[in-house]
Design an enzyme around this catalytic site. Structure first.
Site, short mmCIF file in Angstrom:
data_model
loop_
_atom_site.label_atom_id
_atom_site.label_comp_id
_atom_site.label_asym_id
_atom_site.label_seq_id
_atom_site.Cartn_x
_atom_site.Cartn_y
_atom_site.Cartn_z
N GLU A 100 -38.50 -35.78 29.50
CA GLU A 100 -39.06 -36.54 28.38
C GLU A 100 -38.46 -36.08 27.05
OE1 GLU A 100 -43.28 -36.21 28.65
OE2 GLU A 100 -43.42 -37.50 30.42
N SER A 105 -37.59 -44.62 29.96
CA SER A 105 -38.49 -44.63 31.11
C SER A 105 -38.07 -45.73 32.10
CB SER A 105 -39.94 -44.79 30.64
OG SER A 105 -40.85 -44.57 31.67
N HIS A 123 -38.93 -38.84 33.14
CA HIS A 123 -40.10 -37.95 33.07
C HIS A 123 -39.90 -36.82 34.08
CE1 HIS A 123 -42.22 -41.13 30.80
NE2 HIS A 123 -41.82 -41.97 31.73
#
Length: 273
Positions: free
Chosen positions: A201, A132, A174
């Site tokens: 993800e 992330s 994401h």
């Protein structure tokens, strides 16, 4: 230390990777960092909950079988010159950046002693991983923040300096889950001749000396606008829609590869393209 002949390796994760059960992506990170001999540092600079994040990843890495796991939390730039942190980096075989806010990582780490030490160890062949926000900081120019689920506009994305482990690219995470194609294209138009990677993800791009391999349950979307035939960047205001023509798009699921130097997928010749 003299520079190692070991390959430079990055494991860049799109976020929300599996932490229970087999944990295949984190398992691959431990494997490449030395397996049962791995000495892993967890960098928690991105998160406002460093203890919780550090303990969660410590549990996972120890369960998988790493020999040693340490947490390095840098809340301030002074922490990035501590002897404890620098010693941990010198002894590590793998360094992992957690999620959170990528701007927090660069604000406390970029151009510090710790930053230099991590780059030195990366040049010597240790594995760098990040998920992330920890993925977003890997390039030299990163997406600091931006709108999701929208069309491309100049104002869609704010760019800033990253940590520079993988120059010449922009990474978004994401990706399909948050509809971020518009902001990735916005970033690329502002950073011409740069490759854009959108990582889903529970998916990672494993970079080894200029070659990318995709692992995980989603895909990596690659946008190359370096040979685009047209964009309207010079004619629009910041809140007006961007146009781009002739850009290349590649979508690569698990097991597929991409050559960063040739800027093209590595495709089995038996497969019709």
């Amino acid at each position: 230390m003299a520079e190692s002949q070991n390959p430079r390796q990055l494991i860049i994760i799109g976020g929300a990777e599996e932490k229970e059960g087999e944990s295949p992506i984190l398992r691959e990170f431990v494997r490449r960092a030395g397996g049962v001999k791995a000495k892993i540092i967890i960098m928690t600079a991105a998160t406002e909950l460093p203890r919780e994040a550090g303990e969660r990843y410590t549990e996972v890495f120890e369960r998988i079988g790493a020999a040693e796991v340490r947490i390095v939390d840098t809340e301030t730039r002074d922490d990035a010159s501590s002897s404890t942190a620098l010693e941990a980096v010198r002894n590590a075989t793998g360094i992992f950046f957690t999620g959170g806010d990528q701007a927090r990582i660069t604000s406390v780490m970029k151009d510090t002693e710790l930053d230099a030490a991590i780059h030195q160890r990366y040049a010597e062949g240790i594995v760098i991983g990040g998920t992330s926000a920890g993925a977003a900081v890997m390039p030299d120019k990163m997406i600091v923040e931006g709108d999701s689920e929208t069309h491309a506009r100049i104002e869609t994305v704010e760019m800033g300096p990253g940590l520079g482990f993988l120059p010449g690219v922009v990474i978004d995470q994401h990706f399909s889950q948050r509809g971020r194609l518009g902001r990735l294209i916005s970033a690329l138009v502002q950073e011409p001749a740069v490759l854009g990677f959108g990582i889903d993800e529970n998916t990672a791009m494993v970079v080894t000396d200029g070659q990318v391999e995709v692992i995980g349950e989603g895909a990596v979307t690659i946008v190359d606008e370096s040979e685009a035939t047209y964009n309207n960047l010079g004619q629009i205001l910041k809140d007006e829609p961007l146009a781009i023509c002739g850009a290349k798009l590649h979508i690569l699921p698990h097991g597929h590869k991409f050559d960063l130097h040739k800027r093209k997928p590595i495709v089995d010749k038996k497969v019709t393209v």
